[in-house]
Write an enzyme that holds these catalytic residues in place. Structure first.
Site, PDB file in Angstrom:
ATOM      1  CG  HIS A   1      -1.979  -1.087   1.158  1.00 40.44           C
ATOM      2  ND1 HIS A   1      -3.095  -1.031   0.342  1.00 40.44           N
ATOM      3  CD2 HIS A   1      -2.052  -2.264   1.828  1.00 40.44           C
ATOM      4  CE1 HIS A   1      -3.827  -2.128   0.520  1.00 40.44           C
ATOM      5  NE2 HIS A   1      -3.202  -2.896   1.405  1.00 40.44           N
TER       6      HIS A   1
ATOM      7  CB  SER B   1      -4.216  -5.960   0.787  1.00 38.41           C
ATOM      8  OG  SER B   1      -4.952  -5.052   1.574  1.00 38.41           O
TER       9      SER B   1
ATOM     10  CG  HIS C   1      -4.279   0.900  -4.039  1.00 29.87           C
ATOM     11  ND1 HIS C   1      -4.735   1.938  -3.248  1.00 29.87           N
ATOM     12  CD2 HIS C   1      -3.498   0.118  -3.218  1.00 29.87           C
ATOM     13  CE1 HIS C   1      -4.270   1.809  -2.013  1.00 29.87           C
ATOM     14  NE2 HIS C   1      -3.508   0.697  -1.984  1.00 29.87           N
TER      15      HIS C   1
END
Length: 605
Positions: free
Chosen positions: A48, A116, A139
Site C-alpha cells: 500500500h 489486499s 488500488h
C-alpha cells in the site's frame, strides 16, 4: 512497442464464506456489483505504498466464491530486485515439490504471498460536494499478510497455469480473464518505471517479521482459497533456516579433555539443550574442597534414619488336641505330636525327664526332622511335655533372615552447660577454679537431667540386660502348674490370650518371684512370666509335694495385668522406689556415686 508482462498475479480479494472481524472490511454485494466491470485498470502497489507501483490490475470479477482479482507486474526495477533477493534468500530457494525454477515467482511467494484490496470506507459517501462520485475501488496491493482471510496470491509467468490453481473459480470467468489480459496487453504501451523506495520496502519487511502467527495464518488463507499443493506457495512449509550440509551432520569427535568431557546421557542432554553445557553459560566451577564441605553439611543436616522395630512373628495357633490327647505326665512320659514336621536348631532343647534320668538334656542335630509343622509351643507348666524352644532372632519382614538391630541412641544424654561465674563472665587462664559459682536453677536443671538419664539407663538395663525374663512374642502360650509333675486331672487351666502389643518389660521383683524348677530336674531358661489362675483354696487341696510359700506372688491375672499397666505408666519418681535386681542396684549405686562426685566438684570448696 508493446512489452508483455513478466509475471501474473491472481487471487481472491474477498471471500463471503470467511467474513472479516472488522466491519469496515465488509463489502456490500450491491455496491460491488455496481462498480463492475472496471472502467480503467487499478494500480498494483507493494504494501500500500503510493510511491511503489509495480504493475496494474486489469480486472475484478464477481464469482460464486468471492471477488477475484487479476493483475500483472511490469516494473523492470522491481523484477530485477526479485532476482537479487532470490539468490540470497534461503526461504525463496526452498521447494517442497519438484517444480521448475522460477526465481522471480519464488521470491514473490516468499516475500509477498497475499493480496489486499483498498476500497472506500463504508461511512464515507461516494458523492462529493460538487456532485461528482468517488471511485469505490482505489488500488490492489501485494503484501506480507492480508486482513481478509482467503486472499492468497498465486504468481506465475503463464496466466492459464496460474488460473488453474483456483478450483473455486468458474471456467467462464477464467476464460473472460484470459480475454481481458490479451486486450490489456494490446492496449498498454511501454510501462513507466518509477524508482523504488527501498528504505520503505525494507521497513515493511521488518514489520512483517513481527506479525503474530503469520505462517499459520497463511496456511489458513490457502485452505480457505482452496488452492492445491502443486504451487510455489511457501505457506505450506514451516521456515527451516538451519539446514547444515551432510558433512556437518556427522557427530563431532569426542573430547579428550577431562574437564569438559561428558559421558552417556549427560552429553546427550547437554546437546539437546542447545549446547549450553558446552558453552559453559549455565555452569559454575566450584573447588573440590568447597563441594565436599557442602556435601558433608547436607548429609549432616538430614534427619537420622529411623531403625525399624524388630518384626514379631505371629503366635502359633493354640491346639486343644495336644492337651486332650496327652497321656499322664511323669518321669519318662512321652508326648503325642501332631502331623507334619519341623527342624530343630543346633544344641537341642530341654525336654524334662527322659528315660527315667532326671535332668536329661536332649541334644539334636541341626537338620533333625521332627513330625511337627511348626516348633512346638513352650508349655512351662507341663515340664514332661515340651521345653522352651531356642531363642528366636529378630526378623524383618516375612523372610527368615537375621539382621543386626542396633540399640536406640540416647537422645536425652546430658550436655554440659558452659561454665560461668556469678558475674556472667568466663574464666581466664590462671584464675582459681574456686571462683566458679552456680545458681540454684542450674543445679536443679542438672538434677532433672540426671534423673532423666537414670531413668533411660534403667529402661535400657531392663530391656537389654534381662532379655531372657519377660514376655516373648515369638513363643507359644505359657501355663502354670502347682505340682512338680505337671497337670492334674482336677486342676483347671486357662486358654492363653494373644496380646496385640508386647507389654513393657517386667520389673526386677517379678523376675525374682519366678517359681523354682521341680526337684531333681534342671531348670530351663525362663522366657515368660507365669500367670496363676488357681485360687488359694484349690491350691491348698492340691496333692503336689510343693506348696506355694511366697505370699507376695500375684494370684489373679487382673492383679498381674494391673501391675503391668502401672509399670507402663510409671513416672520417674515411682520407678526410683521400686526394688531392683542386684545388677540394677549396682548400676544405680555407680550412677549415684558419679552424681555425687559431679556435685562435689561443682560446689564451692
Amino acid at each position: 512497442m508493446v512489452q508483455a508482462p513478466s509475471v501474473y498475479v491472481c487471487g481472491f480479494v474477498e471471500r463471503p464464506d470467511a467474513p472479516p472481524k472488522d466491519a469496515c472490511l465488509h463489502l456490500d454485494p450491491l455496491t460491488v456489483k455496481s462498480q463492475l466491470p472496471l472502467k480503467k485498470p487499478l494500480p498494483l502497489t507493494v504494501e500500500h505504498l503510493p510511491d511503489a507501483p509495480v504493475g496494474s490490475v486489469f480486472g475484478l470479477y464477481q464469482s460464486r466464491a468471492g471477488l477475484f482479482s487479476a493483475a500483472s507486474i511490469t516494473s523492470g526495477d522491481f523484477l530485477s530486485l526479485l532476482d537479487s533477493i532470490y539468490h540470497d534468500c534461503d526461504i525463496a530457494q526452498s521447494q517442497r515439490l519438484p517444480l521448475p525454477r522460477e526465481p522471480k515467482v519464488e521470491a514473490l511467494h516468499a516475500w509477498l504471498p497475499s493480496l489486499s484490496l483498498a476500497s472506500l470506507h463504508p461511512d464515507i459517501p461516494q458523492t462529493t460536494a460538487d456532485g461528482g462520485k468517488l471511485s469505490f475501488f482505489d488500488h490492489v496491493s501485494i503484501c506480507a499478510l492480508g486482513r481478509r482471510r482467503g486472499t492468497t496470491a498465486v504468481y506465475g509467468t503463464d496466466l492459464a497455469w496460474v488460473l488453474k490453481h483456483f478450483s473455486d473459480l468458474e471456467p467462464s470467468i477464467a476464460a473472460q480473464i484470459e480475454n481481458d489480459a490479451n486486450a490489456a496487453k494490446r492496449e498498454s504501451g511501454c510501462p513507466e518505471d518509477h524508482p523504488l523506495p527501498l528504505t520503505k520496502l525494507i521497513a515493511k519487511a521488518i514489520d512483517a517479521g513481527f506479525l503474530r502467527n503469520r505462517v499459520e495464518t497463511l496456511r489458513q488463507d490457502r485452505g480457505v482459497a482452496n488452492i492445491p499443493a502443486e504451487s510455489y506457495l511457501k505457506a505450506s512449509d514451516a521456515p527451516d533456516l538451519q539446514k547444515p550440509d551432510k558433512a556437518l551432520q556427522s557427530p563431532p569427535p569426542a573430547s579428550t579433555d577431562p574437564a569438559t568431557m561428558l559421558s552417556g546421557n549427560a552429553g546427550e542432554g547437554a546437546t539437546a539443550c542447545g549446547g549450553s553445557a558446552a558453552a559453559g553459560q549455565d555452569l559454575i566451577s566450584v573447588p573440590r574442597n568447597t563441594f565436599m564441605t557442602l556435601l558433608q553439611t547436607n548429609l549432616d543436616n538430614k534427619p537420622p534414619r529411623q531403625t525399624p522395630l524388630p518384626y514379631a512373628a505371629p503366635l502359633p495357633p493354640f491346639s486343644h488336641q495336644a492337651i486332650a490327647t496327652a497321656p499322664s505326665y511323669g518321669p519318662g512320659a512321652g508326648a503325642v505330636a501332631p502331623a507334619g514336621g519341623y527342624f530343630t536348631s543346633p544344641g537341642g532343647y530341654y525336654a524334662g525327664p527322659a528315660g527315667g534320668d532326671p535332668g536329661a538334656f536332649l541334644a539334636m542335630d541341626a537338620h533333625t526332622y521332627h513330625p511337627h509343622p511348626h516348633p512346638p509351643p513352650a508349655y512351662f507348666g507341663l515340664p514332661g511335655l515340651f521345653g522352651p524352644p531356642p531363642p528366636v532372632p529378630p526378623y524383618y519382614g516375612s523372610h527368615l533372615r537375621a539382621d543386626y538391630v542396633p540399640a536406640p541412641s540416647r537422645s536425652n544424654k546430658r550436655k554440659r552447660d558452659p561454665e560461668e561465674d556469678e558475674e556472667g563472665g568466663g574464666l581466664f587462664p590462671g584464675e582459681d577454679a574456686t571462683l566458679y559459682r552456680k545458681d540454684i536453677a542450674g543445679l536443679s536443671k542438672s538434677v532433672n537431667e540426671l534423673q532423666h538419664t537414670l531413668q533411660a539407663l534403667r529402661r535400657e538395663t531392663l530391656s537389654y540386660g534381662h532379655t531372657g525374663v519377660g514376655y516373648c512374642p515369638q513363643q507359644g502360650p505359657c501355663y502354670t502348674h502347682s505340682g512338680p509333675y505337671g497337670f492334674q486331672p482336677h486342676q483347671s487351666y486357662e486358654v492363653p490370650r494373644y496380646v496385640p502389643h508386647p507389654p513393657p518389660p517386667p520389673t526386677s521383683h517379678q523376675a525374682a518371684q519366678a517359681q523354682p524348677p521341680p526337684p531333681g530336674t534342671q531348670a530351663p531358661e525362663a522366657h515368660c512370666v507365669a500367670e496363676s489362675t488357681i485360687p488359694e483354696a484349690g491350691a491348698a487341696g492340691n496333692s503336689g509335694p510343693r506348696e506355694d510359700t511366697n505370699p507376695q506372688q500375684p494370684t489373679t491375672e487382673g492383679h498381674h495385668r494391673g501391675k503391668k499397666l502401672v509399670q507402663a505408666s510409671a513416672s520417674g519418681v515411682a520407678q526410683s522406689k521400686e526394688p531392683t535386681t542386684p545388677k540394677a542396684k549396682s548400676v544405680s549405686a555407680h550412677l549415684k556415686s558419679i552424681f555425687c562426685e559431679e556435685l562435689l566438684n561443682k560446689r564451692v570448696a
